[in-house]
Design a protein around this motif. Sequence first.
Motif, short mmCIF file in Angstrom:
data_model
loop_
_atom_site.label_atom_id
_atom_site.label_comp_id
_atom_site.label_asym_id
_atom_site.label_seq_id
_atom_site.Cartn_x
_atom_site.Cartn_y
_atom_site.Cartn_z
N LEU A 40 0.81 -1.22 0.00
CA LEU A 40 0.00 0.00 0.00
C LEU A 40 0.84 1.27 0.00
O LEU A 40 0.34 2.34 -0.28
CB LEU A 40 -0.94 0.00 1.21
CG LEU A 40 -1.89 -1.18 1.30
CD1 LEU A 40 -2.79 -1.04 2.51
CD2 LEU A 40 -2.72 -1.30 0.04
N GLY A 41 2.10 1.15 0.33
CA GLY A 41 3.01 2.29 0.32
C GLY A 41 3.97 2.19 -0.85
O GLY A 41 3.65 1.59 -1.88
N HIS A 42 5.16 2.74 -0.66
CA HIS A 42 6.15 2.72 -1.74
C HIS A 42 6.74 1.35 -1.96
O HIS A 42 7.10 1.01 -3.07
CB HIS A 42 7.28 3.71 -1.43
CG HIS A 42 6.83 5.13 -1.43
ND1 HIS A 42 6.55 5.80 -2.59
CD2 HIS A 42 6.58 5.98 -0.42
CE1 HIS A 42 6.15 7.03 -2.29
NE2 HIS A 42 6.16 7.16 -0.97
N GLY A 43 6.88 0.56 -0.91
CA GLY A 43 7.49 -0.74 -1.05
C GLY A 43 8.96 -0.62 -1.41
O GLY A 43 9.55 0.46 -1.36
N VAL A 44 9.57 -1.73 -1.73
CA VAL A 44 10.97 -1.80 -2.12
C VAL A 44 11.04 -2.55 -3.44
O VAL A 44 10.46 -3.63 -3.57
CB VAL A 44 11.81 -2.53 -1.05
CG1 VAL A 44 13.24 -2.75 -1.52
CG2 VAL A 44 11.80 -1.76 0.26
N GLN A 45 11.73 -1.97 -4.41
CA GLN A 45 11.84 -2.60 -5.72
C GLN A 45 13.27 -3.01 -5.97
O GLN A 45 14.20 -2.23 -5.73
CB GLN A 45 11.37 -1.65 -6.81
CG GLN A 45 11.32 -2.27 -8.17
CD GLN A 45 10.65 -1.37 -9.21
OE1 GLN A 45 10.08 -0.34 -8.87
NE2 GLN A 45 10.71 -1.78 -10.45
N SER A 46 13.47 -4.23 -6.43
CA SER A 46 14.78 -4.71 -6.83
C SER A 46 14.63 -5.24 -8.25
O SER A 46 13.97 -6.26 -8.47
CB SER A 46 15.26 -5.81 -5.88
OG SER A 46 16.55 -6.26 -6.24
N GLY A 47 15.19 -4.52 -9.19
CA GLY A 47 14.95 -4.84 -10.60
C GLY A 47 13.48 -4.60 -10.90
O GLY A 47 12.97 -3.52 -10.69
N THR A 48 12.79 -5.62 -11.35
CA THR A 48 11.35 -5.49 -11.61
C THR A 48 10.51 -6.17 -10.53
O THR A 48 9.30 -6.25 -10.65
CB THR A 48 11.00 -6.12 -12.98
OG1 THR A 48 11.38 -7.50 -12.96
CG2 THR A 48 11.70 -5.40 -14.12
#
Length: 77
Positions: A48-56
């Motif tokens: 629901l927030g920004h989260g964490v992205q690693s690659g896709t």
Amino acid sequence: MTTCDTCGNSYENTFTITREGQTKTFDSFECAVHLMAPSCSHCGCRILGHGVQSGTTMFCCAHCAREAGHEQASDRA
């Protein structure tokens, strides 16, 4: 009255959200979250927030990203 795409409820105060060219109709934010919010690739919870992205790949937090093998992941501060 319009029908919610998630729960099928007919409601007079629906709203729409368009993402990547697809428009969906909802009767509540809860239904919108269930259908539209991405899921954490590790634990499966809705992000629901920004989260964490690693690659896709998306994760709800840095802990889940690290548990999935992305050792350098950190929450934004």
